[in-house]
Design a protein around this motif. Structure first.
Motif, PDB file in Angstrom:
ATOM      1  N   LYS A   1       0.148  36.467   9.866  1.00 45.14           N
ATOM      2  CA  LYS A   1      -0.137  36.755   8.766  1.00 45.14           C
ATOM      3  C   LYS A   1      -1.858  36.264   8.518  1.00 45.14           C
ATOM      4  CE  LYS A   1       2.357  36.663   5.332  1.00 45.14           C
ATOM      5  NZ  LYS A   1       3.313  36.300   4.326  1.00 45.14           N
TER       6      LYS A   1
ATOM      7  N   GLN B   1      -4.166  53.611   7.563  1.00 46.55           N
ATOM      8  CA  GLN B   1      -3.979  52.761   6.566  1.00 46.55           C
ATOM      9  C   GLN B   1      -3.297  53.405   5.313  1.00 46.55           C
ATOM     10  OE1 GLN B   1      -3.842  49.439   6.220  1.00 46.55           O
ATOM     11  NE2 GLN B   1      -3.086  49.817   4.484  1.00 46.55           N
TER      12      GLN B   1
ATOM     13  N   PHE C   1       2.070  42.821   2.468  1.00 47.79           N
ATOM     14  CA  PHE C   1       1.419  43.772   3.422  1.00 47.79           C
ATOM     15  C   PHE C   1       0.740  44.856   2.514  1.00 47.79           C
ATOM     16  CE2 PHE C   1       3.834  41.383   6.738  1.00 47.79           C
ATOM     17  CZ  PHE C   1       2.895  41.340   7.464  1.00 47.79           C
TER      18      PHE C   1
ATOM     19  N   GLN D   1      -2.368  43.465   0.833  1.00 49.02           N
ATOM     20  CA  GLN D   1      -3.573  43.111   1.690  1.00 49.02           C
ATOM     21  C   GLN D   1      -4.112  44.061   2.564  1.00 49.02           C
ATOM     22  OE1 GLN D   1      -4.721  39.840   1.470  1.00 49.02           O
ATOM     23  NE2 GLN D   1      -3.477  39.507  -0.195  1.00 49.02           N
ATOM     24  N   LYS D   2      -3.441  45.184   2.627  1.00 48.77           N
ATOM     25  CA  LYS D   2      -3.848  46.376   3.345  1.00 48.77           C
ATOM     26  C   LYS D   2      -3.613  46.086   4.845  1.00 48.77           C
ATOM     27  CE  LYS D   2      -6.530  48.562  -0.177  1.00 48.77           C
ATOM     28  NZ  LYS D   2      -7.838  48.851  -0.790  1.00 48.77           N
ATOM     29  N   LYS D   3      -2.669  45.276   5.224  1.00 47.40           N
ATOM     30  CA  LYS D   3      -2.565  44.967   6.497  1.00 47.40           C
ATOM     31  C   LYS D   3      -1.166  45.762   7.128  1.00 47.40           C
ATOM     32  CE  LYS D   3      -4.078  40.084   6.377  1.00 47.40           C
ATOM     33  NZ  LYS D   3      -3.563  38.783   6.712  1.00 47.40           N
ATOM     34  N   TYR D   4      -1.617  46.277   8.491  1.00 49.99           N
ATOM     35  CA  TYR D   4      -0.708  47.274   9.228  1.00 49.99           C
ATOM     36  C   TYR D   4       0.549  46.617   9.506  1.00 49.99           C
ATOM     37  CZ  TYR D   4      -4.853  50.346   9.915  1.00 49.99           C
ATOM     38  OH  TYR D   4      -5.901  51.143   9.716  1.00 49.99           O
TER      39      TYR D   4
ATOM     40  N   MET E   1      -4.232  37.689  11.370  1.00 54.20           N
ATOM     41  CA  MET E   1      -4.541  39.174  11.450  1.00 54.20           C
ATOM     42  C   MET E   1      -5.918  39.327  10.640  1.00 54.20           C
ATOM     43  SD  MET E   1      -0.716  40.880  10.457  1.00 54.20           S
ATOM     44  CE  MET E   1      -1.425  42.691  10.967  1.00 54.20           C
ATOM     45  N   LYS E   2      -6.425  40.396  11.379  1.00 54.92           N
ATOM     46  CA  LYS E   2      -7.716  40.814  10.667  1.00 54.92           C
ATOM     47  C   LYS E   2      -7.727  42.332  10.425  1.00 54.92           C
ATOM     48  CE  LYS E   2     -10.746  37.736  13.915  1.00 54.92           C
ATOM     49  NZ  LYS E   2      -9.614  37.340  14.338  1.00 54.92           N
ATOM     50  N   LYS E   3      -8.588  42.876   9.940  1.00 49.94           N
ATOM     51  CA  LYS E   3      -8.606  44.104   9.358  1.00 49.94           C
ATOM     52  C   LYS E   3      -7.872  45.224  10.006  1.00 49.94           C
ATOM     53  CE  LYS E   3     -11.165  47.807   7.442  1.00 49.94           C
ATOM     54  NZ  LYS E   3     -12.465  48.320   7.141  1.00 49.94           N
ATOM     55  N   ASN E   4      -8.029  45.492  11.247  1.00 51.92           N
ATOM     56  CA  ASN E   4      -7.297  46.560  12.092  1.00 51.92           C
ATOM     57  C   ASN E   4      -6.302  46.158  12.764  1.00 51.92           C
ATOM     58  OD1 ASN E   4      -9.048  48.742  10.953  1.00 51.92           O
ATOM     59  ND2 ASN E   4     -10.584  48.082  12.333  1.00 51.92           N
ATOM     60  N   ASP E   5      -5.794  44.735  12.715  1.00 45.21           N
ATOM     61  CA  ASP E   5      -4.618  44.320  13.590  1.00 45.21           C
ATOM     62  C   ASP E   5      -3.455  44.847  13.158  1.00 45.21           C
ATOM     63  OD1 ASP E   5      -6.403  42.783  14.861  1.00 45.21           O
ATOM     64  OD2 ASP E   5      -6.040  40.896  13.983  1.00 45.21           O
TER      65      ASP E   5
END
Length: 194
Positions: free
Chosen positions: A47, A100, A78, A81-84, A50-54
């Motif tokens: 976590k 997203q 998730f 934080q807008k993480k996939y 992780m970067k933006k598009n990971d």
């Protein structure tokens, strides 16, 4: 772009194969982390990395925590934080692609289901039949004891004593664990991750 695969030692890592093929893109780096069911250090490390598009790919919601509260907190993380996050056992988290807004909506639905306890998402394992015993989980100290036994630091008898397992259960679990380790190794070799 990176794809992080996070699994527990008791999960079959082959469940990720079709999903990886769906989201595989050029220049996609794939990282695999395998951790004991009660540890979450690797998850927290992923976590943080992780970067933006990971993308984080897990086998089931149980990979996120031990209790419903833990799982709900991770889902909120998730979402906020807008993480996939892709969950292999929940096809809607990946079958229509990974974007997203879609991912956030699906995670929100899963979270609401968990909080409202309306059984859209089940956390309990379904029994295949009413006959037989429940499958035993690996003891908490399994990995440590297995490694010691493998390095001939302790005997099988000592392993059984410290884990509290009976002889037949112990040998069945050893066989199952070896199969899991082999499947994990084959998976890593197949995708050239090692």
């Amino acid at each position: 772009m990176s794809l992080y695969i996070y699994t527990k030692t008791t999960e079959d890592i082959n469940i990720f194969e079709g999903i990886i093929d769906l989201i595989r893109k050029d220049n996609l780096d794939i990282f695999v982390s395998v951790e004991h069911k009660r540890n979450f250090r690797e998850l927290n490390s992923i976590k943080d990395e992780m970067k933006k598009n990971d993308i984080l790919l897990i086998g089931s919601l149980k990979s996120l925590g031990i209790s419903k509260v833990d799982i709900a907190n991770e889902l909120e993380y998730f979402i906020n934080q807008k993480k996939y996050l892709i969950i292999a056992e929940i096809e809607t988290s990946y079958e229509y692609g990974v974007s997203q807004p879609m991912n956030k909506a699906i995670l929100k639905t899963i979270l609401d289901s968990l909080l409202l306890n309306n059984n859209i998402v089940k956390l309990d394992f379904d029994r295949k039949s009413n006959a037989g015993r429940n499958k035993m989980e690996f003891p908490d100290n399994w990995e440590e004891l297995y490694e010691k036994r493998d390095n001939e630091e302790i005997s099988s008898k000592k392993f059984m004593e410290e884990s509290g397992l009976k002889k037949a259960t112990f040998y069945n679990m050893i066989t199952e664990y070896r199969e899991i380790l082999k499947a994990n190794k084959d998976f890593v070799n197949k995708y050239k991750l090692g």
